[in-house]
Design a protein around this motif. Structure first.
Motif, mmCIF file in Angstrom:
data_model
loop_
_atom_site.group_PDB
_atom_site.id
_atom_site.type_symbol
_atom_site.label_atom_id
_atom_site.label_comp_id
_atom_site.label_asym_id
_atom_site.label_seq_id
_atom_site.Cartn_x
_atom_site.Cartn_y
_atom_site.Cartn_z
ATOM 1 N N GLU A 263 0.829 -1.194 0.000
ATOM 2 C CA GLU A 263 0.000 0.000 0.000
ATOM 3 C C GLU A 263 0.866 1.249 0.000
ATOM 4 O OE1 GLU A 263 -3.635 2.175 2.504
ATOM 5 O OE2 GLU A 263 -2.652 0.378 3.323
ATOM 6 N N TYR A 264 1.933 1.240 0.814
ATOM 7 C CA TYR A 264 2.814 2.401 0.835
ATOM 8 C C TYR A 264 3.470 2.600 -0.529
ATOM 9 C CZ TYR A 264 6.612 5.571 1.804
ATOM 10 O OH TYR A 264 7.450 6.641 1.750
ATOM 11 N N GLN A 265 3.932 1.516 -1.121
ATOM 12 C CA GLN A 265 4.566 1.637 -2.426
ATOM 13 C C GLN A 265 3.608 2.240 -3.457
ATOM 14 O OE1 GLN A 265 7.975 1.089 -1.340
ATOM 15 N NE2 GLN A 265 8.080 0.358 -3.437
ATOM 16 N N ARG A 266 2.337 1.868 -3.351
ATOM 17 C CA ARG A 266 1.365 2.399 -4.310
ATOM 18 C C ARG A 266 1.218 3.914 -4.154
ATOM 19 N NH1 ARG A 266 -0.531 4.334 -7.764
ATOM 20 N NH2 ARG A 266 -2.418 3.894 -8.976
ATOM 21 N N LEU A 267 1.352 4.421 -2.927
ATOM 22 C CA LEU A 267 1.250 5.858 -2.701
ATOM 23 C C LEU A 267 2.349 6.626 -3.448
ATOM 24 C CD1 LEU A 267 0.460 6.050 1.122
ATOM 25 C CD2 LEU A 267 -1.152 6.168 -0.795
ATOM 26 N N LEU A 268 3.484 5.993 -3.618
ATOM 27 C CA LEU A 268 4.584 6.656 -4.300
ATOM 28 C C LEU A 268 4.276 6.940 -5.758
ATOM 29 C CD1 LEU A 268 7.538 4.524 -2.867
ATOM 30 C CD2 LEU A 268 6.726 6.733 -2.030
ATOM 31 N N ARG A 269 3.290 6.243 -6.302
ATOM 32 C CA ARG A 269 2.935 6.398 -7.713
ATOM 33 C C ARG A 269 1.714 7.314 -7.893
ATOM 34 N NH1 ARG A 269 6.665 4.679 -10.952
ATOM 35 N NH2 ARG A 269 5.109 4.193 -12.541
ATOM 36 N N CYS A 270 1.237 7.899 -6.809
ATOM 37 C CA CYS A 270 -0.014 8.668 -6.849
ATOM 38 C C CYS A 270 0.234 10.160 -7.098
ATOM 39 C CB CYS A 270 -0.771 8.525 -5.527
ATOM 40 S SG CYS A 270 -1.490 6.890 -5.277
#
Length: 784
Positions: A263-270
């Motif tokens: 989930e944290y990694q996905r935030l980096l792409r937002c």
């Protein structure tokens, strides 16, 4: 002065300059890989590769380390996939010519992974095989302390108040911590006092193909702490820490800490809008987080989310300042894989390459020119001055290399009675202390808790056990204690517990001290031969990296009958034949052990030196069967043949068959020759001591390499060519090539299946290497 007193509490302006340097390092490392894959001609079409994301993950850590922390006496092992970062830094420091930047992964250019032997710039440790490079500085630290205690230290390196010269850094990818050998090293009690060891873990939570879902950083901290290491965690940068201090900040901190890695990694792409929706989550602190981030502009919000400690130069500086130098330290630095690149945080970015468009976008972001990618800083710029100052600070004095002492080639003893080659090992080492004390002083033996069972007890009693500090021998006054365990910094035997991988890692570093610090050592590692395969990869890598050592495998083969199939080595003879940078010997008699061991020691600790592997046995052998010549000239001729690969043991007039035997099988070969003589068939018997050396001689004769081939004329003269039977306690293909020397019919006997427990006669018969089997093979190959 302790080794962290040189850390300067830099002003904010200095941090800005370091950030400028970090961005240039990112650009250069990315450009090397881009050029290798997108610009350099590639006629074959095969993938070149490189790891732009893995490099980006380490840029801030390595910039902080090199441009603020390192001193000339420090050594650094760089994780394999970050090699372009190392080359970029060396280039900015003036240690690497610009022409090499376009040669990554090309013939004669920069290597795929850091290489001491092959790269043109400074590389402290060769890495590339996951886990081996991580642990190498541990063994480097032990080796350096050994040299300091034995020979008075290393020229040009100031000793710290804690007693060591220079830190030993490992830059470790978090995926490397999956390697069991890493933890074997971390928990070894022998390193608990080595305060010069510093590991920096690049905690980006990604593996080759995905974000690791349950990567438990807290568990890692506890594991290192339980092993006695100092643990320093660099979780967040100054931007996030500032947010955490504001109203709602504690809720934001809990939210980030508790969320799953993917989930944290996905935030980096937002985008910023997506972050305002996703970041608060739906927990009890969601509303407070929503209010907090609402006050941030888009740029501040996206930058803050990826503001982890491993990319914050101020946070890294504070972490280095906490190292206390009294015990090993691990700095766990949270990072983003691909930080600063368009691919940052993507779960499949490990081997991905920037497109031409993305590369141009990066150039625009960093203010660089994609058409002139190799620009350095101007000399009068703040960054240029920092680079120049750093280069001056890290400049190392030339190493004064001590010439290795002369090693005798022959002690002069002729063994009698019955003896084993394993027992001969310990006797030769003791003889060396009397015959050549200067050479013996540079011998250091290493074993994994098998010192007594491999006949090193007498040597250990004589020279003592190495320890970083003096330890009391509580059994020194016990009359029934035969083997004394006197531990001190002057001991010459090292024991690491049952961990063969650690043993050969230490051997590699002990064998590299001549090139690192100018003091040659003669390391000899002893382990059960069945476990050589377990240790083979790190030992081979140590040889690749320039470590010269002697590995002794004993006891060996199915001759170790009572131990059963699990402890009977089969493939090791051919491993010795095939290992680059190594000469292998399998002596049959005690005198052969002496001559080959002395020859092996004489090749260590020097440019162009080689490692060696000796395969020894516990089988008692009648030493009179060696027929050692009494005449000095004839004895020396035999010695040269033993070292070169083999010698004729029996020559009979009118021989119709040749039996070539190795090691423990010489007894059966001689018995078979006697049996054949009784039925009217004369047989020559050859004692092969090194199939590898014989094969090199054959290749030299055929013009495939530069080497001497005289041994073939002595051992297998064309005028005595007959059908051949080869036999050894190992895989039969090891000696099968001998028949090609004179192109004669042959039969190769050996072991090609798992062994059985039993008596020696039963086990030999089971594998068809007993006397009867040799006789039958001789009859078959001669047509009788």
């Amino acid at each position: 002065m302790t080794s962290n007193e040189h850390v300067d509490d830099r002003a904010p302006q200095a941090v800005e300059t370091l950030e400028e340097i970090a961005q240039r390092v990112l650009w250069l490392s990315t450009s090397m890989i881009h050029h290798a894959n997108r610009i350099r001609p590639n006629p074959s079409g095969l993938k070149v590769g490189g790891h732009q994301a893995s490099c980006a993950s380490m840029v801030s850590i390595m910039t902080s380390l090199w441009f603020e922390q390192l001193q000339p006496g420090d050594r650094v092992s760089v994780k394999p996939h970050a090699s372009p970062v190392l080359h970029a830094i060396n280039y900015l420091l003036g240690e690497l010519d610009e022409k090499y930047l376009a040669t990554l992964r090309s013939y004669g250019g920069l290597q795929s992974y850091p290489s001491r032997a092959k790269d043109p710039d400074t590389v402290d440790y060769s890495t590339g095989s996951v886990g081996i490079g991580a642990t190498a500085p541990i063994w480097g630290a032990m080796s350096r302390r050994y040299v300091d205690a034995a020979f008075g230290g290393v020229d040009g390196d100031a000793q710290t108040a804690t007693g060591f010269r220079g830190r030993q850094y490992s830059l470790v990818g978090d995926a490397e911590l999956d390697e069991g050998a890493v933890w074997e090293a971390v928990i070894d009690p022998g390193i608990a006092d080595l305060g010069e060891i510093v590991w920096i873990v690049d905690l980006n939570r990604q593996s080759l193909d995905r974000v690791v879902p349950n990567f438990a950083a807290r568990r890692l901290e506890k594991m290192f702490d339980a092993a006695g290491w100092q643990v320093v965690t660099v979780s967040f940068g100054t931007l996030l820490d500032a947010l955490f201090a504001r109203p709602g900040g504690e809720a934001l901190r809990e939210r980030i800490v508790d969320m799953p890695n993917p989930e944290y990694q996905r935030l980096l792409r937002c985008t910023a809008d997506e972050l305002r929706t996703r970041l608060p989550g739906d927990g009890p602190g969601a509303e407070r987080i929503r209010v907090l981030v609402a006050d941030l502009d888009d740029a501040a919000l996206t930058e803050a989310v990826r503001n982890l400690g491993g990319h914050d130069l101020a946070a890294l500086r504070a972490a280095f300042a906490r190292i206390d130098d009294t015990r090993p330290t691990v700095i766990i630095a949270y990072t983003v894989k691909g930080f600063g690149l368009p691919t940052q945080g993507h779960p499949q970015n490990h081997s991905s390459l920037l497109t031409v468009e993305e590369y141009a976008e990066l150039a625009d972001t960093l203010g660089t020119d994609p058409d002139a990618p190799w620009a350095r800083f101007s000399d009068d710029s703040p960054a240029g001055r920092v680079c120049a100052d750093t280069a001056d600070r890290l400049r190392r004095e030339p190493i004064h290399t001590v010439e290795p002492p002369v090693v005798p080639t022959d002690i002069g003893r002729t063994p009698k009675g019955t003896a084993t080659t394993q027992a001969a090992l310990g006797r030769v080492l003791l003889d060396l202390t009397r015959q050549a004390p200067d050479a013996a002083r540079r011998v250091v033996t290493v074993s994994p808790d098998v010192s007594s069972t491999t006949n090193l007890g007498g040597w250990v009693n004589k020279v003592g056990v190495w320890s970083s500090s003096e330890r009391h021998d509580w059994f020194g006054d016990d009359a029934e204690t035969i083997m004394h365990w006197r531990e001190s910094p002057t001991g010459q035997h090292m024991e690491l517990g049952i961990a063969e991988t650690n043993l050969v890692g230490l051997m590699g570093e002990l064998g590299a001290t001549w090139s690192r610090w100018g003091e040659p050592l003669f390391p000899i590692g002893v382990m059960y031969d069945p476990f050589v395969e377990r240790a083979l990869e790190p030992w081979s890598y140590g040889i690749y990296a320039g470590g010269q050592s002697i590995l002794v495998g004993t006891p060996s083969g199915v001759t170790l009958a009572a131990e059963g199939g699990a402890h009977q080595s089969i493939k090791t003879p051919s491993i010795g034949l095939e290992q680059p940078g190594c000469v292998s010997w399998e002596p049959a008699f005690a005198i052969d052990v002496e001559w080959t061991l002395l020859a092996a020691i004489g090749r260590l600790g020097r440019p162009g030196g080689t490692s060696a592997y000796l395969r020894l046995s516990t089988r008692p052998v009648d030493q009179s069967s060696a027929n050692v010549p009494a005449d000095p000239a004839a004895r020396e001729r035999r010695r040269r043949q033993v070292v070169a690969g083999g010698y004729p043991l029996v020559r009979r007039d009118g021989a119709v068959v040749t039996i070539a035997a190795m090691g423990a099988m010489v007894t059966e070969a001689l018995a078979a020759a006697e049996r054949l003589e009784q039925i009217g068939l004369a047989a020559d018997v050859l004692c092969v001591t090194s199939p590898g050396e014989l094969y090199r001689a054959l290749q030299a004769r055929q013009g495939h390499l530069e080497a001497e081939s005289w041994i073939l004329d002595h051992l297998l003269p064309a005028e005595r060519a007959t059908p051949m039977v080869t036999v050894l306690d190992g895989h039969p293909h090891t000696l099968a090539f001998l028949a090609t020397v004179n192109r004669v019919p042959s039969t190769s006997l050996g072991v090609s299946e798992f062994g059985q427990v039993g008596s020696l006669d039963e086990v030999y018969r089971h594998h068809h290497i007993d006397t009867d089997s040799i006789v039958r093979a001789a009859l078959d190959v001669t047509g009788h």
